[in-house]
Enzyme design. Sequence first.
Site, PDB file in Angstrom:
ATOM      1  N   ASP A  65     -17.798 -41.614 -49.764  1.00 35.18           N
ATOM      2  CA  ASP A  65     -17.835 -40.338 -50.510  1.00 35.18           C
ATOM      3  C   ASP A  65     -18.875 -39.381 -49.920  1.00 35.18           C
ATOM      4  O   ASP A  65     -20.050 -39.727 -49.835  1.00 35.18           O
ATOM      5  CB  ASP A  65     -18.206 -40.701 -51.959  1.00 35.18           C
ATOM      6  CG  ASP A  65     -18.307 -39.504 -52.903  1.00 35.18           C
ATOM      7  OD1 ASP A  65     -18.185 -38.357 -52.452  1.00 35.18           O
ATOM      8  OD2 ASP A  65     -18.486 -39.752 -54.116  1.00 35.18           O
ATOM      9  N   HIS A 107     -21.457 -37.881 -58.144  1.00 32.36           N
ATOM     10  CA  HIS A 107     -21.411 -38.264 -56.725  1.00 32.36           C
ATOM     11  C   HIS A 107     -22.818 -38.484 -56.176  1.00 32.36           C
ATOM     12  O   HIS A 107     -23.745 -37.730 -56.470  1.00 32.36           O
ATOM     13  CB  HIS A 107     -20.705 -37.175 -55.907  1.00 32.36           C
ATOM     14  CG  HIS A 107     -19.287 -36.952 -56.302  1.00 32.36           C
ATOM     15  ND1 HIS A 107     -18.247 -37.707 -55.793  1.00 32.36           N
ATOM     16  CD2 HIS A 107     -18.724 -36.084 -57.170  1.00 32.36           C
ATOM     17  CE1 HIS A 107     -17.108 -37.294 -56.311  1.00 32.36           C
ATOM     18  NE2 HIS A 107     -17.358 -36.306 -57.160  1.00 32.36           N
TER      19      HIS A 107
END
Lengths: 552, 552
Positions: A195, A368
């Site tokens: 990610d 995130h």
Amino acid sequence: MPDHQDFLTLTPLGGYGEIGMNCTIWSTATTSVLVDCGLMFPDDYLLGIDVVIPQFDHILRQKEKVRGIVLTHGHEDHIGALPWLMPWLHVPIYGSRFTMALVEHKLREANLLDRSELVVVEPGQRLALGDMVFNFFPVCHSIIEGFGLGVETPVGRVVHTGDFKLDPNPIDGHSTDLDAFRRFSDEGVQLLLSDSTNIERDGHSLGEREIRDTFDGIFRDATGRVVVTLFSSHIQRIQEVFDIAAKYGRKVAVSGRSLLNNIDIARDLGFMRVPSGVYMDPQDMPALPDNEIVLLVTGSQGEPLSALSRITRGEHRSLAIKEGDTVIMSSRFIPGNARAITRLINDMYRLGAEVYYENFRNIHASGHAYREELRTMLETVRPRFFVPVHGEYRHLVKHCRLAHECGIPQEHTIILEDGDPLTLLPEGIRKEPRINLETVLVDGKGVGDVGSSVLKERQILGGEGMVVVFLVLDEQIWEILHGPDIVSKGFIFEAHYNHVLEDAKCIVLDILENMSPGDLEKLQDRIRSTLRRFFRKVLERDPVVLPVITMV
Amino acid sequence: MPDHQDFLTLTPLGGYGEIGMNCTIWSTATTSVLVDCGLMFPDDYLLGIDVVIPQFDHILRQKEKVRGIVLTHGHEDHIGALPWLMPWLHVPIYGSRFTMALVEHKLREANLLDRSELVVVEPGQRLALGDMVFNFFPVCHSIIEGFGLGVETPVGRVVHTGDFKLDPNPIDGHSTDLDAFRRFSDEGVQLLLSDSTNIERDGHSLGEREIRDTFDGIFRDATGRVVVTLFSSHIQRIQEVFDIAAKYGRKVAVSGRSLLNNIDIARDLGFMRVPSGVYMDPQDMPALPDNEIVLLVTGSQGEPLSALSRITRGEHRSLAIKEGDTVIMSSRFIPGNARAITRLINDMYRLGAEVYYENFRNIHASGHAYREELRTMLETVRPRFFVPVHGEYRHLVKHCRLAHECGIPQEHTIILEDGDPLTLLPEGIRKEPRINLETVLVDGKGVGDVGSSVLKERQILGGEGMVVVFLVLDEQIWEILHGPDIVSKGFIFEAHYNHVLEDAKCIVLDILENMSPGDLEKLQDRIRSTLRRFFRKVLERDPVVLPVITMV
């Protein structure tokens, strides 16, 4: 494509070089698995487009090899395109309990549930699909029950982080199982996909505990109602709202379809514990004093039809923003929505509310990982090759640089964009030629029927409007039997600018007079070009001009 | 309106409760002065609109009283609407030398220069306009030669900060003359109007010196070309680019009309000193090594036709972004432009450039005072009444709260929005009833002819497209002589969806068959509503349906 040899090819259909629409085909010689199947919400310039989905041709061409769809978590950019794929692909879908519940709801709404097989997988489970084995590692994200993947393939181990963050001090064990990643990686990982969303943010992301403390402080000090809006799939934070409400003796009324729906699902599955008597219907609100009320509503992005916008505009059945309300907007502002959101905030201030939003400390935490968390993941997995995912191009570049800092040589980090297949071989890695891939625009029930030419027309129609000129001609002698009449849409107030349209009619008559009968196409062209020139000159506008000429 | 009594009425035509389009009428019994005359760039939902300007009816109704237009500085949101006012109002325009040079350029382009009287005022000058006297105080802002105003009126002194910041350690004396504000205020100020833009930012704004140091560091480390983009009226920062370029032995090539134009004006007036031989034509660039080149270009907001976008897309005559370039984007991202800007940044990374932008420390400094600077201004002027200006509604609310902290009682702070006149009287202050005020949308040469109904049509046309149905009927027996024919724009690919349009034709035939002749309007209505229902059902779209029926 390699032959008689072990390999793994990753074919990114979406989510590489863009944020959204995550979808990758993992293929070996005998097996294909689709990992995630997301949609993307359109940029503003895609006029009238509802959603954007990946082009599935490539996976449908290898149907017989496909063993399943593996979903990392339940966000729309990971599951949202399933309704457009499932009619054509009959394979099981695998994911966590919560993810599967969201998928079930989605497919039921699309009348696709009966033909779909949904399989719940548990953390730690080993799922064999053809010659690949999938391992599922719990990850912390802005939705519960997310998974990272550890995949045993014929060419070695591959790790895919999914969307994740590391919350070192999580609430209720909603944390990333870094140990599971480490144990899987101890036998050597060939390739890591990670990610990249927050690579540009230094340090560590905020923990959910800080958000809870912020909420607690605001609830404690609020003397009127508290109104909370957040992403409606953020079950963990929704739980916190209920908990803090209970602590301060407030009831929570929920408004907005997606929130009601997600809370229902989460409660059914036991992911939420709502203290008894706290959850109530908005209709019952007036009976309570303001300082015993929490409104939990959809609309954190200023969406005009969401609950928060409606209660601010005074268009909601039973709720309205009023003086003394304290509003918490607990989400990131997605850039394309910034103006709608600030308009909404100003309107709430006009009504006398106090609003805490992005600019207030610790009001929202990203789901995130930040830079140092990404470093930890790289150091935990210690892969031979590295491919950054889930990011715009600049994020991918910067995530590769971080991998270099972590000791992965430059030639072992690869930037892929949608349509760039990558093949992992025992002896190394190889980029394949880009496949032809177009994103598919969905407008209502139309899938892919709106392309660039239609969008171009919409852009002109939307910016300049349209002028239709119609007249009926005698086929033989080109004498006018009726017209010219002119109707405009989105062009000008006809009442104010009647003279312009009258002049336009004269121009059409002039053109007719100076043309000999016969060539209809030429007549239409000339009307179009002459009127466009005329409107550009007198109004500096360039509407779509559509001449409709009928011969009788 | 008061009679036989001294008063000052401020009538805000724009800029109160919104950022942009600053324009206020200052009126006494005998005198009116317009302070600033700005435009606003439209929100995305204003499809096809070029700019938004204030409605001038109110100032034009009191023409005989108007003594002049006073401009605080040369930004578009303070001078941009002049071309739409000057044809109707023949009064002198006052402002600083640089502001007047920009106005001169603007009015020359609009062919309005010969009928306009432009008067340069100097800092410290006292300008009497009717029974008001204007004093001009230099302020530091993101454009040179900005003024704050100290106005002596029949009801006492009024201070208007203009757009300002306090740069305690400025370069070259570009600072706010706080002493001038203090001296003027020492005799007692009735009312302060102060810039509210950055009230939500705590502490102090960044100084220009920090920006220069950041630039210096980037220039020092760059091994290839340096590309700089910034707001083209930021003469001070442009000067810094030239200075640092000279320091590191680089030449500066400039591309983009507004930059070239502003540099010309600033050099002519002596506001810029360009070291000899540093400023060159982009055409000459190829002859130099990369590390001796700076490109200074327009396009900090990702505007598609700007120099930076064109050199990134490879559409510029002589320049292109390439591997090794270091790009500095020294400006704030205006929210509506965020997607265009990030697309541009990603594209530059694809080409191998390194880009420093908003997320990089000290790459841009706002031109507006932060909270503590606003506090200093309040404490310097110590007004009796306070009206926050230049902000969205929430900014005005928060700026009033700061004024309360500074000891101004709550009932002495007033929030005005556009159209809310405020009258200052010897005995106090009074809000007048809101005047009817609509913002005026400019689309090409059309001013105010595009209103909400036209915009609504554009929105539908842009989002859904348009379907025109035409047929020719015999007037007597309603027999079809021609048609029905269907043409669509921005709706679907006709080739793919021919069957939908064929079905639509059958529907029109059905309707005709089931109606008795005579009522044309009813026929049109029925075609429109039936086809809309049909398209919603089969495609979930709702285009504009325009039936064109001709009787012969």
